[in-house]
Design an enzyme around this catalytic site. Structure first.
Site, mmCIF file in Angstrom:
data_model
loop_
_atom_site.group_PDB
_atom_site.id
_atom_site.type_symbol
_atom_site.label_atom_id
_atom_site.label_comp_id
_atom_site.label_asym_id
_atom_site.label_seq_id
_atom_site.Cartn_x
_atom_site.Cartn_y
_atom_site.Cartn_z
ATOM 1 N N ASP A 1 27.489 41.550 40.836
ATOM 2 C CA ASP A 1 27.069 40.168 40.601
ATOM 3 C C ASP A 1 27.841 39.635 39.399
ATOM 4 O OD1 ASP A 1 24.587 38.163 41.216
ATOM 5 O OD2 ASP A 1 25.029 38.193 39.061
ATOM 6 N N ASP B 1 27.135 34.568 44.419
ATOM 7 C CA ASP B 1 28.089 35.362 43.632
ATOM 8 C C ASP B 1 27.754 36.848 43.721
ATOM 9 O OD1 ASP B 1 25.719 34.857 42.167
ATOM 10 O OD2 ASP B 1 26.697 35.456 40.304
#
Length: 321
Positions: free
Chosen positions: A198, A241
């Site tokens: 992430d 993301d």
């Protein structure tokens, strides 16, 4: 048959119907409509019959083959892409005799041949083995080719797009999960590593530079992640993301930590726009995948929990368990 094929007077076609000139004419026209090149090999006389002009139009080479061996070795060494040469193993003696015994006389494959303009083009190859009456050898072989390049490229493009994330071009969520499930259901001799990556504070990128800049950062992170795993590892984007990777050959925790540390180190860079700079870095939560594990959801939960802890401990780090 077509004018350039020069069939022998005692045509290799067998049976009452095929001796009828009207049948031969209709049959020849049918093959002409269906295929760009038709090759007929008479095994009894060891002779090859085909139209050299049509062969040139499709393959781009001038030829004068008189027997199958000449054609076979020319195909393997000059026409086919190296990766596809094994598809011609069907013409080897051992394979042919097995085919006679099993009654599997028709073979179809998509092959790639070299082409000056496109590097290669796709052909559909249909091979029909005609056994003799005693079923102990081949009487004749039909080899037929059709140019399917445009359709095949569209088909492969569609498959590629259905499997890939439209922004980053790595696997999308659906195909990523299917690949991981497929891997987990295989027999495995060693453990692996499942990880979630992430981007830290990704919201700052969008807030500072806008979503176009955010897209550029996502693409670069995906590229760097893809570049820093092995060829047979699995990499995809879950959404936003968040990315997932599966390191297939990573049996012990020490090796796993080294590989994940290298991934994190390589995905650190500065994004600059209008004299403003943001440091891009990531966090990873990972878990060891036991060689007997069959369940994807449990892996995700463990890795996600470790990712959450990595974020809480200060980001730009990884936790694996």
């Amino acid at each position: 048959m077509d004018k350039g094929m020069n069939l022998p007077e005692d045509n290799i076609f067998k049976g009452d119907l095929t001796n009828d000139s009207r049948f031969q004419s209709v049959y020849g026209k049918l093959l002409d409509c269906m295929y760009d090149v038709v090759i007929i090999y008479d095994n009894v006389k060891n002779k090859l019959y085909y139209d050299p002009d049509k062969y040139y139009d499709l393959f781009g080479v001038k030829t004068h083959f008189t027997n199958q061996d000449q054609w076979f070795w020319h195909m393997c060494s000059n026409s086919l892409l190296q990766e596809d040469t094994e598809l011609l193993d069907i013409f080897r003696s051992n394979d042919i005799f097995k085919r006679i015994k099993s009654g599997k006389y028709v073979v179809e494959d998509d092959i790639r041949i070299k082409n000056k303009e496109k590097d290669y083009i796709w052909l559909r190859m249909v091979v029909v083995f005609i056994p003799n009456e005693r079923l102990d050898n081949i009487d004749s072989i039909f080899v037929m080719f059709r140019n399917i390049d445009d359709r095949k490229r569209l088909e492969l493009d569609f498959i590629h797009k259905s499997q890939r994330d439209s922004l980053t071009h790595i696997y999308n969520r659906e195909y990523l999960n299917s690949r991981i499930e497929e891997f987990l259901n295989e027999e495995r001799e060693q453990n692996s590593v499942y990880g979630i990556l992430d981007i830290d504070d990704f919201k700052n990128v969008n807030d500072t530079f806008g979503h176009m800049a955010g897209d550029e950062v996502l693409k670069r992170v995906a590229d760097l992640l893809f570049e820093n795993v092995d060829n047979d590892d699995i990499v995809g984007r879950l959404g936003g993301d968040e990315f997932v990777f599966l390191l297939k050959k990573c049996d012990d925790i020490v090796k796993a930590k080294k590989r994940i540390e290298r991934i994190l180190k390589c995905i650190r860079f500065e994004y600059t726009e209008s004299d403003e700079v943001l440091n891009i870095q990531c966090s990873i939560g990972a878990t060891i995948v036991d060689k007997n594990c069959k369940e994807t959801e449990s892996l995700y939960k463990k890795a996600d929990r470790n990712l959450y802890e990595a974020k809480n401990y200060g980001k730009n780090m990884f936790i694996i368990s």
